[in-house]
Design an enzyme around this catalytic site. Sequence first.
Site, PDB file in Angstrom:
ATOM      1  N   ASN A 161      56.864  13.144  44.984  1.00 27.08           N
ATOM      2  CA  ASN A 161      55.657  12.453  45.444  1.00 27.08           C
ATOM      3  C   ASN A 161      54.537  13.484  45.517  1.00 27.08           C
ATOM      4  O   ASN A 161      54.531  14.324  46.414  1.00 27.08           O
ATOM      5  CB  ASN A 161      55.940  11.838  46.826  1.00 27.08           C
ATOM      6  CG  ASN A 161      54.709  11.225  47.447  1.00 27.08           C
ATOM      7  OD1 ASN A 161      53.677  11.066  46.795  1.00 27.08           O
ATOM      8  ND2 ASN A 161      54.811  10.871  48.725  1.00 27.08           N
ATOM      9  N   TRP A 162      53.623  13.396  44.551  1.00 27.87           N
ATOM     10  CA  TRP A 162      52.563  14.407  44.495  1.00 27.87           C
ATOM     11  C   TRP A 162      51.463  14.154  45.523  1.00 27.87           C
ATOM     12  O   TRP A 162      50.594  15.003  45.721  1.00 27.87           O
ATOM     13  CB  TRP A 162      51.936  14.449  43.087  1.00 27.87           C
ATOM     14  CG  TRP A 162      52.821  15.023  42.023  1.00 27.87           C
ATOM     15  CD1 TRP A 162      54.158  15.323  42.120  1.00 27.87           C
ATOM     16  CD2 TRP A 162      52.424  15.379  40.688  1.00 27.87           C
ATOM     17  NE1 TRP A 162      54.620  15.827  40.926  1.00 27.87           N
ATOM     18  CE2 TRP A 162      53.576  15.869  40.029  1.00 27.87           C
ATOM     19  CE3 TRP A 162      51.223  15.321  39.975  1.00 27.87           C
ATOM     20  CZ2 TRP A 162      53.538  16.308  38.703  1.00 27.87           C
ATOM     21  CZ3 TRP A 162      51.195  15.741  38.655  1.00 27.87           C
ATOM     22  CH2 TRP A 162      52.336  16.240  38.028  1.00 27.87           C
ATOM     23  N   LYS A 163      51.481  12.995  46.135  1.00 27.93           N
ATOM     24  CA  LYS A 163      50.446  12.626  47.122  1.00 27.93           C
ATOM     25  C   LYS A 163      49.056  12.811  46.509  1.00 27.93           C
ATOM     26  O   LYS A 163      48.881  12.615  45.316  1.00 27.93           O
ATOM     27  CB  LYS A 163      50.624  13.424  48.417  1.00 27.93           C
ATOM     28  CG  LYS A 163      52.063  13.361  48.921  1.00 27.93           C
ATOM     29  CD  LYS A 163      52.252  13.912  50.287  1.00 27.93           C
ATOM     30  CE  LYS A 163      53.744  13.918  50.621  1.00 27.93           C
ATOM     31  NZ  LYS A 163      54.017  14.321  51.991  1.00 27.93           N
ATOM     32  N   HIS A 190      55.689   4.628  52.544  1.00 24.88           N
ATOM     33  CA  HIS A 190      55.690   6.043  52.951  1.00 24.88           C
ATOM     34  C   HIS A 190      55.043   6.166  54.334  1.00 24.88           C
ATOM     35  O   HIS A 190      54.091   5.454  54.651  1.00 24.88           O
ATOM     36  CB  HIS A 190      54.926   6.884  51.918  1.00 24.88           C
ATOM     37  CG  HIS A 190      55.132   8.341  52.120  1.00 24.88           C
ATOM     38  ND1 HIS A 190      54.441   9.060  53.068  1.00 24.88           N
ATOM     39  CD2 HIS A 190      55.985   9.217  51.533  1.00 24.88           C
ATOM     40  CE1 HIS A 190      54.858  10.319  53.036  1.00 24.88           C
ATOM     41  NE2 HIS A 190      55.792  10.440  52.115  1.00 24.88           N
ATOM     42  N   GLU A 226      53.042   8.203  55.512  1.00 21.83           N
ATOM     43  CA  GLU A 226      51.594   8.473  55.521  1.00 21.83           C
ATOM     44  C   GLU A 226      50.807   7.186  55.323  1.00 21.83           C
ATOM     45  O   GLU A 226      49.718   7.019  55.878  1.00 21.83           O
ATOM     46  CB  GLU A 226      51.257   9.527  54.445  1.00 21.83           C
ATOM     47  CG  GLU A 226      51.742  10.907  54.873  1.00 21.83           C
ATOM     48  CD  GLU A 226      52.150  11.826  53.740  1.00 21.83           C
ATOM     49  OE1 GLU A 226      51.769  11.576  52.577  1.00 21.83           O
ATOM     50  OE2 GLU A 226      52.881  12.803  54.011  1.00 21.83           O
ATOM     51  N   GLU A 250      63.292   8.926  55.379  1.00 24.54           N
ATOM     52  CA  GLU A 250      62.410  10.081  55.552  1.00 24.54           C
ATOM     53  C   GLU A 250      62.021  10.220  57.024  1.00 24.54           C
ATOM     54  O   GLU A 250      61.066   9.576  57.476  1.00 24.54           O
ATOM     55  CB  GLU A 250      61.133   9.889  54.726  1.00 24.54           C
ATOM     56  CG  GLU A 250      61.372   9.774  53.243  1.00 24.54           C
ATOM     57  CD  GLU A 250      60.171  10.295  52.469  1.00 24.54           C
ATOM     58  OE1 GLU A 250      60.366  11.242  51.697  1.00 24.54           O
ATOM     59  OE2 GLU A 250      59.060   9.785  52.662  1.00 24.54           O
ATOM     60  N   GLY A 259      56.815  17.401  55.490  1.00 30.39           N
ATOM     61  CA  GLY A 259      55.753  18.397  55.407  1.00 30.39           C
ATOM     62  C   GLY A 259      55.761  19.402  56.555  1.00 30.39           C
ATOM     63  O   GLY A 259      54.818  20.173  56.722  1.00 30.39           O
ATOM     64  N   SER A 289      61.023  17.868  53.801  1.00 31.81           N
ATOM     65  CA  SER A 289      61.178  19.322  53.640  1.00 31.81           C
ATOM     66  C   SER A 289      62.425  19.701  52.847  1.00 31.81           C
ATOM     67  O   SER A 289      63.078  20.712  53.141  1.00 31.81           O
ATOM     68  CB  SER A 289      61.156  20.028  55.002  1.00 31.81           C
ATOM     69  OG  SER A 289      59.911  19.809  55.643  1.00 31.81           O
ATOM     70  N   GLY A 336      58.226  15.980  48.572  1.00 32.56           N
ATOM     71  CA  GLY A 336      56.778  16.119  48.669  1.00 32.56           C
ATOM     72  C   GLY A 336      56.339  17.499  48.222  1.00 32.56           C
ATOM     73  O   GLY A 336      56.178  17.771  47.025  1.00 32.56           O
ATOM     74  N   GLY A 337      56.159  18.404  49.173  1.00 34.92           N
ATOM     75  CA  GLY A 337      55.616  19.732  48.881  1.00 34.92           C
ATOM     76  C   GLY A 337      56.311  20.464  47.742  1.00 34.92           C
ATOM     77  O   GLY A 337      55.649  21.038  46.866  1.00 34.92           O
TER      78      GLY A 337
HETATM   79  C1  PEP Z   1      57.347  13.097  51.449  1.00 35.47           C
HETATM   80  O1  PEP Z   1      56.160  13.115  51.735  1.00 35.47           O
HETATM   81  O2  PEP Z   1      57.879  12.065  50.984  1.00 35.47           O
HETATM   82  C2  PEP Z   1      58.116  14.308  51.692  1.00 35.47           C
HETATM   83  C3  PEP Z   1      59.422  14.238  51.712  1.00 35.47           C
HETATM   84  O3  PEP Z   1      57.378  15.453  51.885  1.00 35.47           O
HETATM   85  P1  PEP Z   1      57.954  16.945  52.063  1.00 35.47           P
HETATM   86  O4  PEP Z   1      59.030  17.122  51.034  1.00 35.47           O
HETATM   87  O5  PEP Z   1      56.771  17.816  51.823  1.00 35.47           O
HETATM   88  O6  PEP Z   1      58.481  17.017  53.447  1.00 35.47           O
END
Ligand code: PEP
Length: 259
Positions: free
Chosen positions: A9-11, A103, A105, A175, A181, A221, A242-243
């Site tokens: 997920n590049w957001k 998600h 967010e 999640e 994050g 993470s 994500g990251g």
């Molecule tokens: C996400 O936003 O779906 C996610 C899992 O982010 P991160 O891997 O950065 O925690």
Amino acid sequence: MRKKIVAGNWKMNKNLNEALELGATLSQALKNNAISLQAHQEVVICPPYIYLLKLKDFFRVLGEKQIQVGAQNCHFKDAGAYTGEISASMLKSLEIDTVILGHSERRTYFKEDNALLKAKLDHALANGLRVIFCCGETLAIRETKEHFNFVAQQLQESVFHLSAEQMAQVVIAYEPIWAIGTGVTAAPEQAEEIHAHIRQLLAKQYDATLADNTTILYGGSCKPTNADALFSQPNVDGGLIGGAALKADSFVGIIEHLR
Ligand code: PEP
């Protein structure tokens, strides 16, 4: 055998050049690491909407067939006066097959609640998209040990009205918000415990076969150093990343642990 998936997920990250560069580096890194996905394994990247078509075309020109391109969100209506929104039918017209919904967010910043997400899910499925549906609790909820009930309620209110046939097009992503994050990852045992709970809920609501066939991803993470421990859990079928999806080496370092 149920699908094992790593989805990135590049957001709201990357300009166009950076997005294409990441796509190219990722494709090259898969080749350099001789990663050849098996039939039950998938890799999906979900860039911002405006790069979907570019990246799809780019991968086609590169001959990159292992990386699928998905979307991060869609609206709950087909068309109309909804300025700035994108519908599932529009995504489908780009030959996009996967969309992330729910998600945290979107839930937090855009006030998407379980009822709205139910409408979005119905709309996405009606348009032939596969949905990666996110659920997960805050730290405050986990500390009161209500996380099992909380996730059950999220699924009850947004997902469990679906028929078994529709459910076959849904991937669940657990999640925990406290891990997204933050650099704090759920311990493999914590992930396994709640993934097993989700699978039991599926078995109760539908049946054991459907539960067994449903892909349940972990997100929060996840990185190359913890992916193996997480993905080796019997009920963890890959990750929503994500990251670590924003750099080819870390994303590929996670993909390498797909089972
Ligand atoms: C996400 O936003 O779906 C996610 C899992 O982010 P991160 O891997 O950065 O925690």
